[in-house]
Write an enzyme that holds these catalytic residues in place. Sequence first.
Site, mmCIF file in Angstrom:
data_model
loop_
_atom_site.group_PDB
_atom_site.id
_atom_site.type_symbol
_atom_site.label_atom_id
_atom_site.label_comp_id
_atom_site.label_asym_id
_atom_site.label_seq_id
_atom_site.Cartn_x
_atom_site.Cartn_y
_atom_site.Cartn_z
ATOM 1 N N ASP A 81 0.885 -1.308 0.307
ATOM 2 C CA ASP A 81 0.263 0.369 0.540
ATOM 3 C C ASP A 81 0.765 1.206 -0.004
ATOM 4 O O ASP A 81 1.927 1.122 0.553
ATOM 5 C CB ASP A 81 -0.709 -0.192 1.229
ATOM 6 N N GLU A 133 -1.677 6.354 -8.743
ATOM 7 C CA GLU A 133 -2.390 6.907 -7.330
ATOM 8 C C GLU A 133 -1.962 8.359 -8.868
ATOM 9 O O GLU A 133 -0.869 8.740 -9.434
ATOM 10 C CB GLU A 133 -1.912 7.825 -6.896
ATOM 11 N N GLY A 180 -8.034 7.875 7.267
ATOM 12 C CA GLY A 180 -8.783 8.352 8.842
ATOM 13 C C GLY A 180 -9.741 8.716 8.948
ATOM 14 O O GLY A 180 -10.733 8.628 8.056
ATOM 15 N N HIS A 207 -9.587 4.656 -1.751
ATOM 16 C CA HIS A 207 -8.788 5.306 -0.321
ATOM 17 C C HIS A 207 -10.061 5.193 0.159
ATOM 18 O O HIS A 207 -10.572 6.475 -0.378
ATOM 19 C CB HIS A 207 -7.564 5.757 -0.591
HETATM 20 O O1 G3H Z 1 -2.533 4.121 3.724
HETATM 21 C C1 G3H Z 1 -2.915 4.345 5.020
HETATM 22 C C2 G3H Z 1 -3.278 3.880 6.002
HETATM 23 O O2 G3H Z 1 -4.579 4.100 5.861
HETATM 24 C C3 G3H Z 1 -2.168 4.041 7.037
HETATM 25 O O3 G3H Z 1 -0.847 3.729 6.908
HETATM 26 O O4 G3H Z 1 -0.193 2.259 8.512
HETATM 27 O O5 G3H Z 1 1.533 4.289 7.910
HETATM 28 O O6 G3H Z 1 -0.592 4.469 9.636
HETATM 29 P P1 G3H Z 1 0.147 3.355 8.554
HETATM 30 P P1 13P Z 2 -9.249 4.599 5.372
HETATM 31 O O1 13P Z 2 -7.871 4.357 6.523
HETATM 32 O O2 13P Z 2 -9.536 5.867 5.531
HETATM 33 O O3 13P Z 2 -9.651 3.147 5.951
HETATM 34 O O4 13P Z 2 -8.249 4.795 4.828
HETATM 35 C C1 13P Z 2 -7.333 3.133 4.143
HETATM 36 C C2 13P Z 2 -6.407 3.827 3.018
HETATM 37 O O5 13P Z 2 -7.094 4.072 2.098
HETATM 38 C C3 13P Z 2 -4.669 3.153 2.501
HETATM 39 O O6 13P Z 2 -4.578 2.946 1.375
HETATM 40 ZN ZN ZN Z 3 -4.461 4.995 1.088
#
Ligand code: G3H
Ligand code: 13P
Ligand code: ZN
Length: 283
Positions: A81, A133, A180, A207
């Site tokens: 991701d 993206e 978020g 996303h």
């Molecule tokens: O794309 C972002 C994820 O939802 C959260 O990223 O695990 O690096 O906090 P993280």
């Molecule tokens: P959310 O945390 O808002 O569900 O987003 C997830 C995301 O897009 C991970 O790439």
């Molecule tokens: Zn994302």
Amino acid sequence: MLITLKEMLGEAQKNGYAVGAFNTNNMEIVQAIVESAEEERAPVILQASQGGLKYAGIQYIVAMVKAAAEQASVPVALHLDHGTSFEQIMQCIRHGFSSVMIDGSKLPLEENIALTARVVEAASAVGVSVEGELGKIGGTEDDITVDEKDALFTNPEEASLFVEKSGVDALAIAIGTAHGPYKGEPKLDFDRLGEIKKRVAIPLVLHGASGVPDASICRAIEMGICKINIDTDIRQAFARGVSRVLAETPQEYDPRKILGPAKVEMKEVIKTKMRLFKCSAKA
Ligand code: G3H
Ligand code: 13P
Ligand code: ZN
């Protein structure tokens, strides 16, 4: 079995549903996602974020997801991701990811195209799918004004050029969602999604889908979204489960009795999403 994003999303696009892509950081989350997929008979994507890789380590993420996928009878994809660099993509491919995202969305268009095309060339040579993206999917803390929308959201003409020049298998677009928890109700720009869909034939990715109203999710799927990313809703379910156990039995010290209920709580959320995305019973 582990399969690629391209195979999985090709089926979704043909049959009008979206596959859930759920972020994982530990064993309980991996199990919650794969058990949900099994119980719903749904294809599923497990994805690791930058934070997830840092927290668990790439070897643990791959080993946990592979162990779950080997026992599963539904198709599973292991996806990076928001990949940050060509080097990180190579590392993930070497460790056995079946799919990667290269996020060049902060770069100027030409540089995003160049980086994404380079990743596609290398990944496709070894049968790994690539998500790119275009447009900026921010955090819910970034308040986007109407004036900023055009600069931040995906431009349909650019999307067409980006897909043609980079050769990506799937495209993440910015149409009003953010990562978020949302403060208010997110409003998606469906006109923009329609314009992008007219020009782009590959599967589109949404996303920041935690907290987006069900009706908007359904409309987005009908308009061509084939992969939907969920992280925050799972984190909140995990926290609810742990908090409840510790509130009810503050003396509990067995990790299995603290994390077990969190897994049950996460599975409820994941299975509800799978039904909403219409990927249940598609495996
Ligand atoms: O794309 C972002 C994820 O939802 C959260 O990223 O695990 O690096 O906090 P993280
Ligand atoms: P959310 O945390 O808002 O569900 O987003 C997830 C995301 O897009 C991970 O790439
Ligand atoms: Zn994302």
